[in-house]
Design a protein around this motif. Structure first.
Motif, mmCIF file in Angstrom:
data_model
loop_
_atom_site.group_PDB
_atom_site.id
_atom_site.type_symbol
_atom_site.label_atom_id
_atom_site.label_comp_id
_atom_site.label_asym_id
_atom_site.label_seq_id
_atom_site.Cartn_x
_atom_site.Cartn_y
_atom_site.Cartn_z
ATOM 1 N N MET A 1 35.945 82.040 -6.109
ATOM 2 C CA MET A 1 36.844 81.015 -7.479
ATOM 3 C C MET A 1 37.978 81.181 -6.759
ATOM 4 O O MET A 1 38.478 81.231 -8.147
ATOM 5 C CB MET A 1 35.877 82.197 -8.245
ATOM 6 N N ALA A 2 38.499 80.794 -5.757
ATOM 7 C CA ALA A 2 39.733 80.157 -5.896
ATOM 8 C C ALA A 2 40.059 78.942 -6.496
ATOM 9 O O ALA A 2 38.777 78.137 -7.046
ATOM 10 C CB ALA A 2 39.552 80.351 -3.850
ATOM 11 N N THR A 3 40.959 78.481 -6.271
ATOM 12 C CA THR A 3 41.744 77.315 -7.274
ATOM 13 C C THR A 3 42.031 76.287 -5.840
ATOM 14 O O THR A 3 43.106 76.848 -5.686
ATOM 15 C CB THR A 3 42.106 77.368 -7.496
ATOM 16 N N ALA A 4 41.191 74.894 -5.858
ATOM 17 C CA ALA A 4 41.900 73.931 -5.217
ATOM 18 C C ALA A 4 43.240 73.027 -5.725
ATOM 19 O O ALA A 4 42.969 72.143 -6.582
ATOM 20 C CB ALA A 4 41.028 73.683 -4.220
ATOM 21 N N ILE A 5 44.129 72.318 -5.352
ATOM 22 C CA ILE A 5 44.970 72.379 -6.126
ATOM 23 C C ILE A 5 45.110 70.804 -4.586
ATOM 24 O O ILE A 5 45.576 71.008 -3.774
ATOM 25 C CB ILE A 5 46.327 72.757 -5.883
ATOM 26 N N LEU A 6 44.463 69.749 -5.160
ATOM 27 C CA LEU A 6 44.583 68.304 -4.082
ATOM 28 C C LEU A 6 46.025 67.150 -4.374
ATOM 29 O O LEU A 6 45.992 67.112 -5.958
ATOM 30 C CB LEU A 6 43.251 67.467 -4.563
ATOM 31 N N ARG A 136 34.928 74.683 2.798
ATOM 32 C CA ARG A 136 35.439 75.387 4.202
ATOM 33 C C ARG A 136 36.699 76.072 2.996
ATOM 34 O O ARG A 136 36.700 76.815 3.738
ATOM 35 C CB ARG A 136 35.407 75.082 5.318
ATOM 36 N N HIS A 137 37.266 75.491 3.195
ATOM 37 C CA HIS A 137 38.776 75.873 2.948
ATOM 38 C C HIS A 137 39.033 77.135 1.801
ATOM 39 O O HIS A 137 39.505 78.196 2.279
ATOM 40 C CB HIS A 137 39.978 74.848 3.156
ATOM 41 N N ASP A 138 38.738 76.533 0.592
ATOM 42 C CA ASP A 138 38.516 77.566 -0.108
ATOM 43 C C ASP A 138 38.100 78.654 -0.447
ATOM 44 O O ASP A 138 37.947 79.183 -0.787
ATOM 45 C CB ASP A 138 37.732 76.815 -1.678
ATOM 46 N N ASP A 147 39.640 85.850 -5.490
ATOM 47 C CA ASP A 147 39.507 85.542 -6.169
ATOM 48 C C ASP A 147 40.500 84.190 -7.439
ATOM 49 O O ASP A 147 39.980 83.700 -8.088
ATOM 50 C CB ASP A 147 37.811 85.504 -7.064
ATOM 51 N N GLN A 148 41.243 84.280 -7.318
ATOM 52 C CA GLN A 148 42.146 84.373 -8.525
ATOM 53 C C GLN A 148 43.104 83.674 -7.703
ATOM 54 O O GLN A 148 44.202 82.755 -7.715
ATOM 55 C CB GLN A 148 43.135 85.186 -8.998
ATOM 56 N N ALA A 149 43.143 83.316 -6.068
ATOM 57 C CA ALA A 149 43.998 82.720 -5.324
ATOM 58 C C ALA A 149 44.144 81.140 -5.526
ATOM 59 O O ALA A 149 42.633 80.890 -5.659
ATOM 60 C CB ALA A 149 43.559 83.075 -3.519
ATOM 61 N N VAL A 185 48.950 65.133 -8.971
ATOM 62 C CA VAL A 185 48.354 66.292 -8.687
ATOM 63 C C VAL A 185 46.242 66.706 -9.390
ATOM 64 O O VAL A 185 46.719 66.755 -10.267
ATOM 65 C CB VAL A 185 49.144 68.255 -9.049
ATOM 66 N N THR A 186 45.411 67.042 -8.323
ATOM 67 C CA THR A 186 44.817 67.953 -8.990
ATOM 68 C C THR A 186 43.888 68.645 -9.256
ATOM 69 O O THR A 186 44.400 69.106 -8.038
ATOM 70 C CB THR A 186 43.447 66.572 -8.933
ATOM 71 N N ILE A 187 42.990 69.250 -9.736
ATOM 72 C CA ILE A 187 42.932 70.519 -9.082
ATOM 73 C C ILE A 187 41.743 70.613 -10.262
ATOM 74 O O ILE A 187 40.941 70.553 -10.500
ATOM 75 C CB ILE A 187 43.744 71.283 -10.732
ATOM 76 N N ILE A 188 40.983 71.557 -8.812
ATOM 77 C CA ILE A 188 39.342 71.765 -9.172
ATOM 78 C C ILE A 188 39.073 73.337 -8.434
ATOM 79 O O ILE A 188 39.689 74.045 -7.464
ATOM 80 C CB ILE A 188 38.415 71.134 -8.147
ATOM 81 N N ARG A 189 38.896 74.238 -9.007
ATOM 82 C CA ARG A 189 38.389 75.608 -9.258
ATOM 83 C C ARG A 189 36.366 75.515 -8.672
ATOM 84 O O ARG A 189 35.766 75.002 -9.658
ATOM 85 C CB ARG A 189 38.461 76.862 -10.206
ATOM 86 N N TYR A 190 36.469 75.678 -7.638
ATOM 87 C CA TYR A 190 35.127 76.166 -6.939
ATOM 88 C C TYR A 190 34.358 77.688 -7.273
ATOM 89 O O TYR A 190 35.358 79.090 -7.225
ATOM 90 C CB TYR A 190 34.999 75.823 -5.283
ATOM 91 N N THR A 191 32.692 77.487 -7.656
ATOM 92 C CA THR A 191 33.435 79.038 -7.989
ATOM 93 C C THR A 191 31.248 79.204 -7.501
ATOM 94 O O THR A 191 30.553 77.648 -7.057
ATOM 95 C CB THR A 191 32.459 79.178 -9.980
ATOM 96 N N SER A 192 30.716 80.160 -7.908
ATOM 97 C CA SER A 192 28.833 80.416 -7.605
ATOM 98 C C SER A 192 28.310 79.623 -7.749
ATOM 99 O O SER A 192 27.225 79.110 -7.986
ATOM 100 C CB SER A 192 28.530 82.095 -7.347
ATOM 101 N N ALA A 193 28.506 78.853 -9.002
ATOM 102 C CA ALA A 193 28.039 78.204 -10.220
ATOM 103 C C ALA A 193 27.695 76.973 -9.878
ATOM 104 O O ALA A 193 26.848 76.727 -9.901
ATOM 105 C CB ALA A 193 28.238 78.624 -11.410
#
Length: 247
Positions: A1-6, A136-138, A147-149, A185-193
């Motif tokens: 559940m890391a958070t990606a900032i694009l 992959r990076h996330d 998961d909080q990274a 800045v665009t922010i996406i959090r990827y999770t298992s869901a």
């Protein structure tokens, strides 16, 4: 559940003069672009980043350098060709005012999934390798840092638009509805869901809410661990939102 900032690179000399730079080497940030990168770096300076990954092109590396320079701890950006600009082939280096007259232009606007640039890459291929790279990076950041990274990927307009379209469950043919400005800045959090799109194309605003909550004692586990193990289901009604780190 890391958070990606694009983050898209700051404005370049090519952007300012209406040239499709593509993968042309030596295209760098102009004065406005350097200021944009500095402003974005300042916004991100309050967020402890686990990693910064960038397209290998100069304009992205310059933007990434500004971002890591604003971090409180030493961080070295890595490059990934998966985040590289689309290969526009014969279109590279041409004026946009000329390209809009090309027979391929209407398809780029309405059906980009059908487009392969003359002598270059298809938009489907660009989208596929960019999405694979970001996911992959996330996953790697989450595995190494938890998961909080939070981490940053510095890339290009069409590339980021394709990643956002995927996260929103949109067909690539709809991705022209998304706008990604220089140094935004665009922010996406990827999770298992599913992916959660937290913001798109922002230029200002406090990002301290992305900082991990400090550990607090209680019932055998810290507040930060509780947050990391929270359900990934969407909250009906929208929920209470993030708590600023200063609260």
């Amino acid at each position: 559940m890391a958070t990606a900032i694009l983050v898209r690179h700051g404005r370049t000399t090519a952007n300012a003069t209406g040239v499709l730079a593509g993968r042309t080497t030596g295209v760098k940030l102009d004065e406005v672009g350097r200021q944009q990168a500095s402003t974005t770096a300042e916004r991100l300076g309050v967020v402890p980043l686990a990693a910064v990954v960038t397209s290998p092109l100069e304009r992205c590396r310059q933007t990434a350098a500004a971002i890591v320079g604003a971090q409180a701890t030493a961080l070295k950006p890595s490059t990934d060709r998966g985040l590289l600009e689309c290969d526009y082939g014969d279109w590279q280096g041409e004026q946009l005012k000329v390209l809009v007259k090309h027979a391929l232009w209407p398809a780029i606007q309405s059906q980009p999934s059908s487009v392969t640039f003359p002598g270059g890459e298809s938009m489907v291929a660009m989208s596929s390798r960019a999405i694979s790279s970001i996911r992959r990076h996330d996953a790697a950041v989450a595995a190494e840092h938890g998961d909080q990274a939070t981490w940053v990927a510095v890339s290009h307009g069409d590339v980021i638009k394709a990643i956002v379209a995927d996260a929103l469950g949109m067909h690539l043919d709809l991705f022209q509805r998304i706008n990604i400005d220089p140094a935004s800045v665009t922010i996406i959090r990827y999770t298992s869901a599913r992916p959660y799109v937290l913001s798109v194309n922002t230029h200002a605003g406090d990002l301290s809410w992305l900082r991990p909550a400090p550990p607090t004692k209680g019932k055998g586990r810290s507040r930060s661990r509780a947050k990391a193990s929270a359900p990934t289901d969407a909250v009906v009604g929208g929920g209470a939102g993030p708590v600023p780190a200063s609260a």
